[in-house]
Design a protein around this motif. Structure first.
Motif: not given
Length: 327
Positions: A183-186, A150
């Motif tokens: 998950e997968g997020t800034t 992440a």
């Protein structure tokens, strides 16, 4: 890659040095994990340097009936008896190929002569566990999140440090929680605020403070209030673990030290010394040990070994209060 890492640990001595308990323990666990990835049946064992003789080390490193691969952890290297030094140095100069030996030293001058001699040996690899400076903590948060796949914006990392505090264990737990849920997020400041805004550290440490004072009803009230408002369970266990470690260091510190010197010895801000002095009334070493074990069980529970984290935390609070001798 895992096999290559474990082969590096095997046949070597890993020297873990420094006062930062979280990073030191992470280094120890990393070696164990490497060895287990190489051989799932590898034998894991540990001992205290104060009781270390070459006979003990030989028994720990000897092949078992189930596996010839061993990982041996020797803690508190600073307490190694003088008569055991030559034998340990001789082994570290030519360690067994199927053994990963970890020597953990808590920092300070005691035992520094042994460290100097170990560092000169070819098969000794040192991992230092120095505490990062406050200005480095946002970078620590970013590194933790990258390890979980992440990313976090710099402002959000700084806010997380402000909300959670400077305890590395709590910051690592918070980073893991955020990486799992987004998950997968800034990660932005808004996301971090949603989880850890509103004095998250204060909520967790309020529970810890009441428990250490033996105030079960107040501790449970703070716990339920914190959980209702979204405080992550791992922050509560981290707060209690950190408070108990501070209490243990305070109780074990030399008598007669001045405030600032005592704060440095214990590893807390100067204002915290008065709090620890008040909290120490009514505790003894056995009680602190029982409380620490209770928190360790609860920490494992809230990280997945139990279906009801709230119940695990309530039981932890009551166990900690009961561990405090009645006076």
């Amino acid at each position: 890659m895992a096999r290559a890492e474990s082969r590096q640990a095997l046949g070597h001595v890993t020297l873990v040095t420094g006062p930062e308990e979280f990073l030191g323990e992470r280094a120890v666990q990393a070696v164990r994990a490497q060895v287990r990835r190489h051989d799932a049946d590898a034998e894991l064992s540990e001992t205290d340097a104060a009781t270390l003789t070459m006979a003990v080390l030989g028994d720990l490193a000897a092949p078992s009936l189930f596996s010839s691969i061993r990982c041996v952890v020797v803690r508190r290297l600073e307490e190694l008896p003088e008569e055991s030094v030559p034998g340990l140095l001789a082994y570290a100069g030519a360690p067994a190929d199927d053994v990963a030996l970890v020597l953990a030293h808590g920092g300070g001058q005691k035992g520094s002569g042994v460290l100097t001699r170990l560092r000169k040996l070819e098969r000794v690899v040192e991992i230092k566990s120095a505490s990062p400076r406050p200005s480095e903590l946002p970078g620590f948060v970013g590194q933790e999140l990258r390890g979980h796949g992440a990313r976090i914006e710099p402002d959000a990392a700084e806010f997380l440090v402000q909300a959670v505090g400077q305890d590395l264990r709590s910051l690592a737990a918070a980073a893991h929680q955020l990486a799992s849920d987004f998950e997968g997020t800034t990660l932005t400041t808004e996301i971090v605020k949603r989880y850890f805004g509103g004095r998250a550290e204060a909520k967790s440490f309020a529970v810890a403070d009441h428990a250490l004072y033996g105030q079960a009803a107040k501790a449970l009230e703070e716990l339920r209030w914190a959980l209702e408002r979204g405080t992550a369970p791992v922050l509560v266990t981290s707060a209690l673990a950190g408070s108990l470690r501070g209490l243990a260091r305070f109780m074990g510190a030399p008598r007669g030290m001045r405030g600032n010197d005592l704060a440095r010895e214990v590893g807390v801000p100067p204002w915290k010394i008065d709090v620890l002095r008040r909290q120490s009334h009514g505790w003894d070493a056995d009680g602190v040990g029982r409380a620490i074990r209770s928190v360790a069980r609860a920490d494992a529970d809230v990280k997945g070994q139990a279906s009801d984290p709230a119940y695990a935390l309530e039981k932890m609070v009551l166990d900690v209060v009961r561990a405090r001798p009645q006076r």
